[in-house]
Design a protein around this motif. Sequence first.
Motif, PDB file in Angstrom:
ATOM      1  N   ASN B 383      -1.423  -0.122   8.329  1.00  0.00           N
ATOM      2  CA  ASN B 383      -0.535   0.621   7.439  1.00  0.00           C
ATOM      3  C   ASN B 383      -0.216  -0.106   6.152  1.00  0.00           C
ATOM      4  O   ASN B 383       0.423   0.456   5.273  1.00  0.00           O
ATOM      5  CB  ASN B 383       0.774   0.947   8.153  1.00  0.00           C
ATOM      6  CG  ASN B 383       0.523   1.828   9.359  1.00  0.00           C
ATOM      7  OD1 ASN B 383      -0.414   2.620   9.352  1.00  0.00           O
ATOM      8  ND2 ASN B 383       1.326   1.652  10.387  1.00  0.00           N
ATOM      9  N   LEU B 385      -0.841  -1.284   2.631  1.00  0.00           N
ATOM     10  CA  LEU B 385      -1.702  -0.814   1.546  1.00  0.00           C
ATOM     11  C   LEU B 385      -2.055  -1.941   0.591  1.00  0.00           C
ATOM     12  O   LEU B 385      -3.162  -2.021   0.098  1.00  0.00           O
ATOM     13  CB  LEU B 385      -0.998   0.289   0.756  1.00  0.00           C
ATOM     14  CG  LEU B 385      -0.649   1.569   1.504  1.00  0.00           C
ATOM     15  CD1 LEU B 385       0.284   2.421   0.669  1.00  0.00           C
ATOM     16  CD2 LEU B 385      -1.911   2.344   1.819  1.00  0.00           C
ATOM     17  N   ALA B 386      -1.085  -2.810   0.329  1.00  0.00           N
ATOM     18  CA  ALA B 386      -1.320  -3.821  -0.702  1.00  0.00           C
ATOM     19  C   ALA B 386      -0.566  -5.112  -0.407  1.00  0.00           C
ATOM     20  O   ALA B 386       0.510  -5.088   0.197  1.00  0.00           O
ATOM     21  CB  ALA B 386      -0.895  -3.277  -2.063  1.00  0.00           C
ATOM     22  N   LYS B 388       0.485  -8.691  -2.559  1.00  0.00           N
ATOM     23  CA  LYS B 388       0.447  -9.412  -3.834  1.00  0.00           C
ATOM     24  C   LYS B 388       1.136 -10.751  -3.641  1.00  0.00           C
ATOM     25  O   LYS B 388       2.178 -10.818  -3.007  1.00  0.00           O
ATOM     26  CB  LYS B 388       1.196  -8.633  -4.903  1.00  0.00           C
ATOM     27  CG  LYS B 388       0.596  -7.291  -5.159  1.00  0.00           C
ATOM     28  CD  LYS B 388       1.250  -6.635  -6.334  1.00  0.00           C
ATOM     29  CE  LYS B 388       0.648  -5.262  -6.502  1.00  0.00           C
ATOM     30  NZ  LYS B 388       0.979  -4.678  -7.767  1.00  0.00           N
ATOM     31  N   VAL B 460       3.154  -4.014   0.472  1.00  0.00           N
ATOM     32  CA  VAL B 460       3.470  -2.585   0.405  1.00  0.00           C
ATOM     33  C   VAL B 460       2.909  -1.926   1.655  1.00  0.00           C
ATOM     34  O   VAL B 460       1.729  -2.062   1.959  1.00  0.00           O
ATOM     35  CB  VAL B 460       2.845  -1.936  -0.852  1.00  0.00           C
ATOM     36  CG1 VAL B 460       3.175  -0.461  -0.903  1.00  0.00           C
ATOM     37  CG2 VAL B 460       3.328  -2.636  -2.112  1.00  0.00           C
ATOM     38  N   MET B 462       2.836   1.582   4.276  1.00  0.00           N
ATOM     39  CA  MET B 462       3.131   3.000   4.467  1.00  0.00           C
ATOM     40  C   MET B 462       3.754   3.147   5.841  1.00  0.00           C
ATOM     41  O   MET B 462       3.163   2.780   6.837  1.00  0.00           O
ATOM     42  CB  MET B 462       1.826   3.801   4.377  1.00  0.00           C
ATOM     43  CG  MET B 462       1.987   5.275   4.601  1.00  0.00           C
ATOM     44  SD  MET B 462       2.993   6.064   3.349  1.00  0.00           S
ATOM     45  CE  MET B 462       1.767   6.406   2.101  1.00  0.00           C
ATOM     46  N   ILE B 467       6.899   4.864   1.735  1.00  0.00           N
ATOM     47  CA  ILE B 467       6.513   3.525   1.311  1.00  0.00           C
ATOM     48  C   ILE B 467       7.647   2.544   1.556  1.00  0.00           C
ATOM     49  O   ILE B 467       8.800   2.823   1.248  1.00  0.00           O
ATOM     50  CB  ILE B 467       6.190   3.553  -0.206  1.00  0.00           C
ATOM     51  CG1 ILE B 467       4.973   4.424  -0.478  1.00  0.00           C
ATOM     52  CG2 ILE B 467       6.026   2.149  -0.754  1.00  0.00           C
ATOM     53  CD1 ILE B 467       3.659   3.812  -0.187  1.00  0.00           C
ATOM     54  N   LYS B 468       7.307   1.401   2.106  1.00  0.00           N
ATOM     55  CA  LYS B 468       8.320   0.362   2.272  1.00  0.00           C
ATOM     56  C   LYS B 468       7.747  -0.960   1.765  1.00  0.00           C
ATOM     57  O   LYS B 468       6.573  -1.253   1.955  1.00  0.00           O
ATOM     58  CB  LYS B 468       8.713   0.241   3.736  1.00  0.00           C
ATOM     59  CG  LYS B 468       9.876  -0.696   3.946  1.00  0.00           C
ATOM     60  CD  LYS B 468      10.587  -0.388   5.253  1.00  0.00           C
ATOM     61  CE  LYS B 468      11.739  -1.349   5.466  1.00  0.00           C
ATOM     62  NZ  LYS B 468      12.410  -1.120   6.734  1.00  0.00           N
ATOM     63  N   ARG B 469       8.598  -1.758   1.123  1.00  0.00           N
ATOM     64  CA  ARG B 469       8.128  -3.020   0.565  1.00  0.00           C
ATOM     65  C   ARG B 469       8.782  -4.203   1.259  1.00  0.00           C
ATOM     66  O   ARG B 469       9.989  -4.192   1.490  1.00  0.00           O
ATOM     67  CB  ARG B 469       8.414  -3.069  -0.936  1.00  0.00           C
ATOM     68  CG  ARG B 469       7.406  -2.236  -1.709  1.00  0.00           C
ATOM     69  CD  ARG B 469       7.697  -2.266  -3.182  1.00  0.00           C
ATOM     70  NE  ARG B 469       8.603  -1.186  -3.519  1.00  0.00           N
ATOM     71  CZ  ARG B 469       8.476  -0.456  -4.618  1.00  0.00           C
ATOM     72  NH1 ARG B 469       7.516  -0.677  -5.461  1.00  0.00           N
ATOM     73  NH2 ARG B 469       9.333   0.502  -4.868  1.00  0.00           N
TER      74      ARG B 469
END
Lengths: 544, 749
Positions: B383, B385-386, B388, B460, B462, B467-469
């Motif tokens: 889940n 996505l990204a 950084k 990031v 899902m 969306i949750k960070r």
Amino acid sequence: MLISKKKTVMSAIDLGSYSLKMKIVEVGEDGSVRILENLSKPASLGKDVFSLGKVKYETVDEICDILIGFKMLMQEYGSKKTQAVATSAIREASNKDQLIDLITLKTGIKVEVLNNAREKFLTYKAIRNNLPDYEKMYYEGVMLVEVGSGNVEVTLYQKGHLIFTHSIKLGHLRLRKVLSSLEKRSMDFPILLEEYVNSHTDRLERIKESYSIPHFMALGSEMKTINKLCNKTDRAGELNEVPLKKFNKFYVEIFNKPTPLLIEDYGLSADLAGSLLPSMIILKKFAGLTRAKKLITPYLSLNDGLVADFINKRFKTRHHEEFEIDILKQARTLALKYETDLDHADNVENSALILFDALKQTHGLKRTDRLLLQLAAIMHDCGKYVNLDRHHEMSCELVKGSGLFGLSNREINIVAAVTKYHSAQSPYNIDDNLVSLSGKDRVITSKLIALVRLADALDTSHSQKLKNIRIGLKEKELTVRAESETDTTLEEWVFDNNSFFFQEVFGLYPQIKVKRKIDCHDQGSIAGSKISAAAIHEATGHKS
Amino acid sequence: MQEAKSPLPQSMKPPATNLKTGFKNKYFINRELGWLEFNYRVLEETWDKDNPLFERLKFLSIFSSNLDEFFMVRVASLEDQILAGYDIPDPAGYSPQQQLEMIAAKAKQMIKKQYSILNKSIIPQLKKNGFNLVDGARLDKKQLAFVKNYFKTTIYPVLTPMAVDSSRPFPLVQNRSLNIAMLIRERKKDTPTFATVQVPSVLPRIVELPNKMNDGRAFILLEEIILLFLDKLFSSYEIMGASPYRITRNADLQFQEEDATDLLQEIEKSLKRRRWGAAIRLEIEASMSKELLDVLQKALEIGENEIYSIKGPLDLTFLMKTYSTPGFEHLKFKPIEPLLPPVYRDDRSMFNIISEEDRFLYHPYDSFDPVVRLVQEAAEDPNVLAIKQTLYRVSGDSPIIKALGEAADRGKQVTVLLELKARFDEESNIQWAKKLEQAGCHVIYGLVGLKTHSKITLIVRMEEDGIKRYLHLGTGNYNDNTARLYTDMGLFTSNELYGSEASAFFNMLTGYSEPPDLLKLTVAPLNLRKFFYKLIREEAENARSGKKAFIRAQMNSLVDPRIIAKLYRASQAGVKIDLLVRGVCCLRPGVKGVSENITVHSIVGRFLEHSRIYHFHRGGLNTVYLSSADWMTRNLNRRVELLFEIENQDIKDRIINILNTLLSDTLKTRVLQKDGSYKWLDKRGKKKLHAQAFFSEKADQEMKEYFIEKQLYDDSDKASALSIKNSLKLEPTVLVSADEDETAKEKAD
């Protein structure tokens, strides 16, 4: 990957004159919006267009690089839906079409070039969706002023309705370009600017006497800076209003400061520093036309409008209905301006809607098409103001020139085409209006034409004879049942004449069955006498 | 450096900077002297008898490697300034020339002290503990046979002796390499020829010898062996004299970044350049002959003041390797067992743990594993996505880099902001950059002109609700090795406000967007300086209006003159300011009417105090911030740094407690005096406290309890687990040394 069922992620991109902006938002089931990303990257689109008339190749490259970056971010959030629009800079660029094509080719992003009215409409949509007390303001009276780079957009609302909307070629970048030769010659450039603005707004002075407007809302990309500077605060977003006192105080403070000093004293970019005074002069001018004691600066952008538009369409929110009402009101105002027979127009609109709703299963049209149908029905006859003989063509031109607020160019073209073919010719001829539409849109247009024609036929005599209209659908037949107190021979005849086109479009054969309700009193005054010359003309026109 | 220099024309001279501090020069401590003072505190650790012998050895080595770096960067920069005709005094009022002279004097004095410790204390102690460093002249027969063979088979093949004559110019001697200079002649009547040979850096500096004596193990230095067999290098020549020497070169990296199209290329080029910068220091063994020194001095163009004559082996940095010699573990600190806090002990996902509430880690006492785990879980989680992350100094075989590569493999968007310019780490950083790029990561090399020093990870994900960070923010680098040696703090949070601002921060770094207005994160060089000013001013205002006001902070260095001036003003207003500055401090505390409300403590110990904590009273709000930035000009002006507030009350309380403990340390604290020197804290009437030991023993204890509990729990014998746990009650927090008075005396020395 888990896909949230409840939330949709969408991205809105605005290719503005100074910068490219993107918002990535998450839209909840209830239409609530959460901003995931809010980006802004400077690009010199406006500089290119306002000085060269077109966008340079290097700038296109630069824009594509930024958009590719934006696209990477979209992927990071799994954003599936993208709405990209371009405004005045690209709109005015001579190489607009190549530009849009090149961007799509390089980035895969399709850019819609907004017309002025739609741009304004989207901004106002953002206000409605985002400002909690907009209703109160719209009722009490509010002037919305957006200082763009090219134009100033002024709109007045009172009692919840649009009073007028106006576009003045007085944007801050345009002002600077127009007057740049004077800047070096005159010591009193700011005073000159003020005078120039006044000379362009004198015809708006009457607003002050005619309306009492308690609210003033300032929009545009400079507002964030102006807010921060006037309120003397570091962090924007703390306050979304500027008291007029503070505004005037700061106005005096900067009035005689040359641009380099503005850059140094307030840490502004050269662009911002250059547009600061012109923007403030314009705002001061317009705020003076109202009774407002403060400037409301909601920091809303076109992207918020795109998001609002997406939500309204997807969730059919209350706001969306309000927009429909606004647009319809505009159309009626326009029809009235051209001395249209509004009773007839309303009648045609009603009948068209009855037909539209009855055919829901077969026509395959969308809710937005229903609105276009209404608009076409309301305005189909406005060309008569110019020329009775070829009024349909005139209607078409008037619709196109009307700047109906909130419609895309495509939508305006469809409405215009429907009015053009509402009476006579079949829309098969090679016609600029149709050529500009896609194949799919031409089908939609044909369907709407067929509906308007049939609805128009039902009130050929402009005297609203048919009452209680009901529609019956049976295999290949569509039956219109109605009641009338008077003779409806003319209507039935015109209806029959139009049945062929309708059948061609929908594959349904339309019939009309009118039940005559005899009423002794009116017997003598039936029909005929009330048929206007125009109606006869129109009726005979159907044969050709 | 003695030759005439042609100064730049007046117009090309850099403009005089007016620092406008509003305070006299004498209220500022010269930065370089401040740094030397810091390094001296490191040296002090070598005679602290509380430190195990091998740890003292290590501190000797750290003192030397610190000094090397100082010469290559700071001294080099002063030399450059003189060369460029830039003679603007520092905030303390000293010209570059004056500073160089003061540095040389002070450094020489300190090095003398270093070698006196080595020769008089460390080497005898080593001997006592069975580690004999043998002189080349005192080898027994068997040992001689061993070194002869070792020279023949191992050393000789990698030696490259070079002679200097009219046809062969003086060879390029590598920066920081150890060499042997000699004078040779073929026939008696010939004038002597200069020759030099590098002591091979590929071979261990210290070689173990066979030892039949009963006194433990024997070792010899590599150069001693070479000196024994020098005649083998020039077979038909006579060696008239030989002695080791070492040079340090100017290695300050100065890029013309504005012109560099590709930063990576620029750094690769500059790396090659560094090896051959001008010589700025010559170290020689004290026994070197005048003739040899003359040749060297002339060839290297080195000034009298730049010669460091040393009584003992040159370049003690090798002691770091000696420290790792197997078999002497009992002479080192017990390895620390970092605490894995209970919440991380079961198999729950990091995302769950962070979602519950903000989480805090204090390294090295708390384990760094959760940070690594977060990145690893993110790499595997379908889940996500990204990811950084900013990376500044990465460890050799970093599990984080590995996880990032895997995440990219799995199709996630991975953005890594790798700072290539981390000093002296460039080469390894470039390797990682290339590796990550190959794995499909989006690697960015920082903003031109600014080093990215902030430490932040953003994930990031899902989730069901959208969306949750997830975020990790820290004061230290993502380096699992240094996380065991440096004290650093880190925060995990899923707070949406922090998350969205973190996104905006990355967009600024990646160049997707203009810097936005942020509320939760403060960013240098955008507004961090201003923000600190505001906070300091606020305390001053509160103090002036009679309210309680204080500032407490921990940082690595305090250098920025304008921040110092603001602190002076706050002190004048009555703000109580307690600072923990491990390294350089240019603020002069305790000056009447200027800084009498300011105290500066420095803790130098086993762990490198690396956290940046800023605590302001703010009229009772007690706001605590963590940051990647020190109060140094470079942090506030030329680096991308982050400051974030600690909002969770429990975490805030814990950090305040940690600050309390650090400020009450009595055993490792040195106090900066009005005259710029540091003194041991006056312990009279104070509870004895060794803060670092307190923290590590507490962690150790908790971990032990956990292991026992776990083991006993597995044996399903809870009752006895409890009884053992009770018997293991926490030790009292105060650590008293057995012979405290004596140590105190020695330290004060």
